[in-house]
Design a protein around this motif. Structure first.
Motif, PDB file in Angstrom:
ATOM      1  N   ASN A  89     -16.618  19.009  16.724  1.00 21.86           N
ATOM      2  CA  ASN A  89     -16.112  17.773  17.015  1.00 21.86           C
ATOM      3  C   ASN A  89     -17.150  17.128  18.390  1.00 21.86           C
ATOM      4  O   ASN A  89     -16.950  17.865  19.554  1.00 21.86           O
ATOM      5  N   GLY A  90     -17.936  16.409  18.219  1.00 25.93           N
ATOM      6  CA  GLY A  90     -18.881  15.937  19.014  1.00 25.93           C
ATOM      7  C   GLY A  90     -20.297  16.395  19.046  1.00 25.93           C
ATOM      8  O   GLY A  90     -20.553  17.622  18.744  1.00 25.93           O
ATOM      9  N   GLU A  91     -21.287  15.787  19.175  1.00 26.45           N
ATOM     10  CA  GLU A  91     -22.712  16.177  19.263  1.00 26.45           C
ATOM     11  C   GLU A  91     -23.008  17.420  20.051  1.00 26.45           C
ATOM     12  O   GLU A  91     -23.530  18.347  19.619  1.00 26.45           O
ATOM     13  N   GLN A  92     -22.218  17.658  21.229  1.00 23.69           N
ATOM     14  CA  GLN A  92     -22.677  18.698  22.191  1.00 23.69           C
ATOM     15  C   GLN A  92     -21.672  19.970  21.381  1.00 23.69           C
ATOM     16  O   GLN A  92     -22.470  21.222  21.610  1.00 23.69           O
ATOM     17  N   ALA A  93     -21.124  19.811  20.691  1.00 20.45           N
ATOM     18  CA  ALA A  93     -20.315  21.081  19.817  1.00 20.45           C
ATOM     19  C   ALA A  93     -21.051  21.238  18.517  1.00 20.45           C
ATOM     20  O   ALA A  93     -20.829  22.003  17.789  1.00 20.45           O
ATOM     21  N   GLY A  94     -22.183  20.364  18.043  1.00 22.56           N
ATOM     22  CA  GLY A  94     -23.124  20.697  17.041  1.00 22.56           C
ATOM     23  C   GLY A  94     -22.661  19.512  15.829  1.00 22.56           C
ATOM     24  O   GLY A  94     -23.382  19.797  14.825  1.00 22.56           O
ATOM     25  N   GLN A  95     -21.944  18.689  16.121  1.00 17.32           N
ATOM     26  CA  GLN A  95     -21.421  17.882  15.055  1.00 17.32           C
ATOM     27  C   GLN A  95     -22.812  16.704  14.781  1.00 17.32           C
ATOM     28  O   GLN A  95     -23.160  15.922  15.505  1.00 17.32           O
ATOM     29  N   THR A  96     -23.265  16.943  13.563  1.00 23.60           N
ATOM     30  CA  THR A  96     -24.479  15.823  13.239  1.00 23.60           C
ATOM     31  C   THR A  96     -24.027  15.001  12.410  1.00 23.60           C
ATOM     32  O   THR A  96     -24.640  13.873  12.311  1.00 23.60           O
ATOM     33  N   VAL A  97     -23.034  15.061  11.457  1.00 27.50           N
ATOM     34  CA  VAL A  97     -22.540  14.052  10.675  1.00 27.50           C
ATOM     35  C   VAL A  97     -21.221  13.551  11.261  1.00 27.50           C
ATOM     36  O   VAL A  97     -20.201  14.515  11.203  1.00 27.50           O
ATOM     37  N   LEU A  98     -20.992  12.175  11.501  1.00 32.70           N
ATOM     38  CA  LEU A  98     -19.909  11.759  12.306  1.00 32.70           C
ATOM     39  C   LEU A  98     -18.903  11.105  11.415  1.00 32.70           C
ATOM     40  O   LEU A  98     -18.410  10.019  11.288  1.00 32.70           O
ATOM     41  N   HIS A  99     -18.704  12.032  10.378  1.00 26.67           N
ATOM     42  CA  HIS A  99     -17.759  11.980   9.458  1.00 26.67           C
ATOM     43  C   HIS A  99     -16.788  13.303   9.285  1.00 26.67           C
ATOM     44  O   HIS A  99     -17.501  14.265   8.993  1.00 26.67           O
ATOM     45  N   MET A 100     -15.541  13.574   9.860  1.00 23.61           N
ATOM     46  CA  MET A 100     -14.907  14.865   9.898  1.00 23.61           C
ATOM     47  C   MET A 100     -15.281  15.785   8.775  1.00 23.61           C
ATOM     48  O   MET A 100     -15.067  15.115   7.444  1.00 23.61           O
ATOM     49  N   HIS A 101     -15.596  17.031   8.991  1.00 20.86           N
ATOM     50  CA  HIS A 101     -15.704  17.735   8.056  1.00 20.86           C
ATOM     51  C   HIS A 101     -15.435  19.155   8.435  1.00 20.86           C
ATOM     52  O   HIS A 101     -15.687  19.586   9.648  1.00 20.86           O
ATOM     53  N   GLN A 102     -15.037  20.090   7.615  1.00 19.40           N
ATOM     54  CA  GLN A 102     -14.524  21.735   7.906  1.00 19.40           C
ATOM     55  C   GLN A 102     -15.730  22.333   7.250  1.00 19.40           C
ATOM     56  O   GLN A 102     -15.987  22.313   5.884  1.00 19.40           O
ATOM     57  N   HIS A 103     -16.260  23.024   7.781  1.00 19.75           N
ATOM     58  CA  HIS A 103     -17.171  24.285   7.441  1.00 19.75           C
ATOM     59  C   HIS A 103     -16.590  25.331   6.765  1.00 19.75           C
ATOM     60  O   HIS A 103     -15.715  25.930   7.523  1.00 19.75           O
ATOM     61  N   PHE A 104     -16.651  25.984   5.511  1.00 19.35           N
ATOM     62  CA  PHE A 104     -16.097  26.893   4.850  1.00 19.35           C
ATOM     63  C   PHE A 104     -17.101  28.107   4.566  1.00 19.35           C
ATOM     64  O   PHE A 104     -18.084  27.778   4.000  1.00 19.35           O
ATOM     65  N   LEU A 105     -16.957  29.104   5.510  1.00 18.06           N
ATOM     66  CA  LEU A 105     -18.036  30.098   5.480  1.00 18.06           C
ATOM     67  C   LEU A 105     -17.607  31.337   4.835  1.00 18.06           C
ATOM     68  O   LEU A 105     -16.577  31.955   5.338  1.00 18.06           O
ATOM     69  N   SER A 106     -18.475  32.036   3.893  1.00 18.63           N
ATOM     70  CA  SER A 106     -18.038  33.274   3.632  1.00 18.63           C
ATOM     71  C   SER A 106     -19.172  34.267   3.241  1.00 18.63           C
ATOM     72  O   SER A 106     -20.027  33.596   3.159  1.00 18.63           O
ATOM     73  N   GLY A 107     -18.986  35.686   3.334  1.00 20.89           N
ATOM     74  CA  GLY A 107     -19.946  36.422   2.877  1.00 20.89           C
ATOM     75  C   GLY A 107     -20.672  36.939   4.412  1.00 20.89           C
ATOM     76  O   GLY A 107     -21.742  37.749   3.842  1.00 20.89           O
TER      77      GLY A 107
END
Ligand code: AMP
Ligand code: ZN
Length: 113
Positions: A89-107
């Protein structure tokens, strides 16, 4: 309302090619173009919401839709079906695309990414 300049709105409107994992009325799930883990999907609400700061009482239910979508796609993971979810949430937090999205990470462990 779709934002004409938004890359995720273009993806939702099928104007850009992606690997589609799942879709329902509320969100789509695509493969991240630059994966940070063996499984790296993006859960993207169809409504153009910038990030959590942009939520209100009329739109906050998208969070439960995204959680249920994560639960659904997790069923396809091998046991023990472990995964992480991140919203920047926010560029300082690493948000590069300003349309909300959730990263789903596994492995991989999130602490190792
Ligand atoms: P964030 O940095 O949290 O805003 O995440 C944006 C994510 O979108 C990054 O992991 C990018 O690799 C990913 N991304 C950007 N453009 C595309 C695209 N056209 N298709 C798939 N993933 C994308
Ligand atoms: Zn958008």
């Amino acid at each position: 309302m779709a934002d004409q300049s938004c890359v995720f709105c273009k993806i939702i409107n099928k104007a850009l090619p992606v690997t589609l994992i799942e879709e329902n009325d509320d969100c789509i799930v695509i493969e991240d173009i630059a994966p940070k883990a063996p499984v790296h999907y993006l859960i993207i609400p169809k409504k153009h919401i910038i990030n959590v700061h942009d939520l209100d009482a009329s739109t906050a239910s998208i969070m439960s839709s995204m959680a249920l979508m994560a639960k659904k796609i997790a069923q396809k993971l091998p046991e023990p079906k472990a995964f992480g979810l991140i919203i920047n949430n926010g560029e300082q937090a690493g948000q590069t695309v300003l349309h909300m999205h959730q990263h789903f990470l596994s492995g991989a462990k999130l602490t190792d990414l």
